[in-house]
Scaffold this active site. Structure first.
Site: not given
Ligand code: AMP
Length: 191
Positions: A127, A133, A144, A88, A13
């Site tokens: 990723r 991360r 999520r 959301r 997005k």
């Protein structure tokens, strides 16, 4: 132009939001980016938001709504904006309706990026590993997606009922996805 871009976390997005916003000369406003900026500056808002973000949960509506309502009245958003990551929840949809109505405008379109959830989870895990991360654990990444499916995905129907939704296949090269978005948006503006 007052636009929204929706889709599950990791659908791309943010990348597409910038292209669309540039095209229409409007700011791309990402609630996630604003929260992250506050977290890194250590503001009270950032301190509050961080505990939710780290757990993959949503920041409470009243905090998020206040932040957006302050942002969209800034001068750069006078002629429109593209919201990325907001609304959301149903409560946020209603709040945004009120905010836009107050300015005498309306929402013009909602771009929805469709992607397979499992494919995204795999991409995000990769990723997280590459970028080191450590806080993006598989549990949080999956949480999520779950929160999106439960609380945000149903909003697409709300906007479909208003005839605003442009569903675009979000898989593939960034450029191809951008082309699909513009093709879909121009179809309605011409009809
Ligand atoms: P994003 O970068 O859009 O995925 O947002 C990162 C995180 O910020 C989300 O996982 C939420 O914790 C929080 N967040 C962003 N936008 C919202 C919103 N509209 N409502 C509640 N929480 C949000």
């Amino acid at each position: 132009m007052r636009l929204l871009i929706m889709g599950p976390p990791g659908a791309g997005k943010g990348t597409q939001a910038k292209f669309i916003a540039d095209h229409f000369s409007i700011p791309a406003i990402s609630t996630g980016d604003i929260f992250r900026a506050n977290v890194s500056q250590g503001t009270p808002l950032g301190v509050e938001a961080k505990r939710y973000m780290d757990a993959g949960e949503y920041v409470p509506d009243e905090v998020t709504n206040r932040m957006v309502s302050n942002r969209i009245v800034e001068s750069d958003a006078e002629h429109g904006f593209l919201l990325d990551g907001y609304p959301r929840t149903l409560a946020q949809v209603e709040e945004l309706d009120g905010m836009i109505k107050q300015t005498g405008h309306q929402l013009d379109a909602v771009v929805v990026l469709t992607v397979d959830s499992e494919e995204i989870v795999q991409r995000l895990l990769q990723r997280a590993e590459i970028e080191g991360r450590a806080d993006d654990t598989e549990d949080v990444i999956r949480r999520r997606q779950e929160v999106y499916a439960e609380q945000t995905h149903p909003l697409i129907e709300v906007y479909k009922a208003r005839g605003l939704v442009h569903e675009v296949d979000g898989l593939g090269e960034v450029d191809d996805v951008t082309k699909r978005i513009f093709a879909s948006l121009s179809e309605t503006s011409e009809s």
